[in-house]
Motif scaffolding. Structure first.
Motif, PDB file in Angstrom:
ATOM      1  N   GLU A   1      -2.962   9.874   7.696  1.00 42.18           N
ATOM      2  CA  GLU A   1      -1.543   9.533   7.602  1.00 42.18           C
ATOM      3  C   GLU A   1      -0.686  10.664   7.041  1.00 42.18           C
ATOM      4  OE1 GLU A   1      -4.123   7.773   6.397  1.00 42.18           O
ATOM      5  OE2 GLU A   1      -3.650   6.882   4.441  1.00 42.18           O
ATOM      6  N   ASP A   2      -1.315  11.763   6.639  1.00 42.69           N
ATOM      7  CA  ASP A   2      -0.557  12.950   6.236  1.00 42.69           C
ATOM      8  C   ASP A   2      -0.118  13.766   7.445  1.00 42.69           C
ATOM      9  OD1 ASP A   2      -2.786  13.307   3.462  1.00 42.69           O
ATOM     10  OD2 ASP A   2      -0.722  12.562   3.398  1.00 42.69           O
TER      11      ASP A   2
ATOM     12  N   SER B   1      -9.211  12.188  12.805  1.00 39.98           N
ATOM     13  CA  SER B   1      -9.955  11.008  12.328  1.00 39.98           C
ATOM     14  C   SER B   1     -11.388  11.039  12.798  1.00 39.98           C
ATOM     15  CB  SER B   1      -9.269   9.743  12.822  1.00 39.98           C
ATOM     16  OG  SER B   1      -9.176   9.761  14.223  1.00 39.98           O
TER      17      SER B   1
ATOM     18  N   PRO C   1     -10.329  14.630   7.370  1.00 43.25           N
ATOM     19  CA  PRO C   1     -10.002  13.838   6.174  1.00 43.25           C
ATOM     20  C   PRO C   1     -10.807  14.293   4.966  1.00 43.25           C
ATOM     21  CG  PRO C   1     -10.274  12.411   8.069  1.00 43.25           C
ATOM     22  CD  PRO C   1     -10.710  13.780   8.508  1.00 43.25           C
TER      23      PRO C   1
ATOM     24  N   LYS D   1      -5.393  12.931   4.319  1.00 42.85           N
ATOM     25  CA  LYS D   1      -5.653  11.693   5.032  1.00 42.85           C
ATOM     26  C   LYS D   1      -5.030  11.778   6.428  1.00 42.85           C
ATOM     27  CE  LYS D   1      -5.121   9.125   0.695  1.00 42.85           C
ATOM     28  NZ  LYS D   1      -4.395   8.022   0.008  1.00 42.85           N
TER      29      LYS D   1
ATOM     30  N   ARG E   1      -2.427  14.229  -5.253  1.00 38.34           N
ATOM     31  CA  ARG E   1      -3.155  14.951  -4.202  1.00 38.34           C
ATOM     32  C   ARG E   1      -2.498  16.278  -3.847  1.00 38.34           C
ATOM     33  NH1 ARG E   1      -3.528  12.913   0.785  1.00 38.34           N
ATOM     34  NH2 ARG E   1      -1.574  11.736   0.688  1.00 38.34           N
TER      35      ARG E   1
ATOM     36  N   SER F   1      -7.436  16.333  -0.537  1.00 33.23           N
ATOM     37  CA  SER F   1      -7.819  14.974  -0.124  1.00 33.23           C
ATOM     38  C   SER F   1      -6.930  14.461   1.008  1.00 33.23           C
ATOM     39  CB  SER F   1      -7.734  14.020  -1.321  1.00 33.23           C
ATOM     40  OG  SER F   1      -8.545  14.463  -2.380  1.00 33.23           O
TER      41      SER F   1
END
Length: 120
Positions: free
Chosen positions: A87-88, A120, A12, A85, A65, A83
């Motif tokens: 969830e990407d 994560s 992340p 995440k 982003r 950046s």
């Protein structure tokens, strides 16, 4: 044919750049873009670029982003993802079609996809 590259596992907050090289078609003559599909979710538009590069659009979740760009000499488009995440996480597809940016969701040409996994 569209061939993507550049996917991988990322932490992340880090960045990744996807590339899509075309053969047998000139990307500048089409509306091009990037789609993604996460497990259990519908395919969505990440970014789109009109054939004359005058119109660019981004999905709400990636605005600010991600950046789409093209290189006509290389007959390629790119997706700079910053950046990142968790969830990407998705399979990212390169796409080309005629018509509006929204038409990229049902493209005439679609790559095989490249996996981006945010750890994560």
């Amino acid at each position: 044919q569209l061939v993507e590259s550049g996917g991988g596992v990322v932490q992340p907050g880090t960045s990744l750049r996807l590339a899509c090289v075309a053969s047998g078609l000139t990307l500048g003559a089409y509306t091009t873009g990037w789609l993604r599909q996460a497990p259990g979710k519908e395919r969505e538009i990440v970014a789109g670029l009109s054939g004359n590069s005058t119109n660019i659009g981004y999905g709400n979740s990636v605005k600010g982003r991600f950046t789409i760009s093209e290189d006509s000499d290389e007959n390629a488009i790119y997706l700079q993802m910053n950046s990142l995440k968790p969830e990407d996480t998705a399979v990212y597809y390169c796409a080309a079609t005629a018509g509006s940016l929204e038409a990229i969701l049902r493209p005439k040409f679609l790559g095989q996809g490249t996996q981006v996994t945010g750890s994560s």
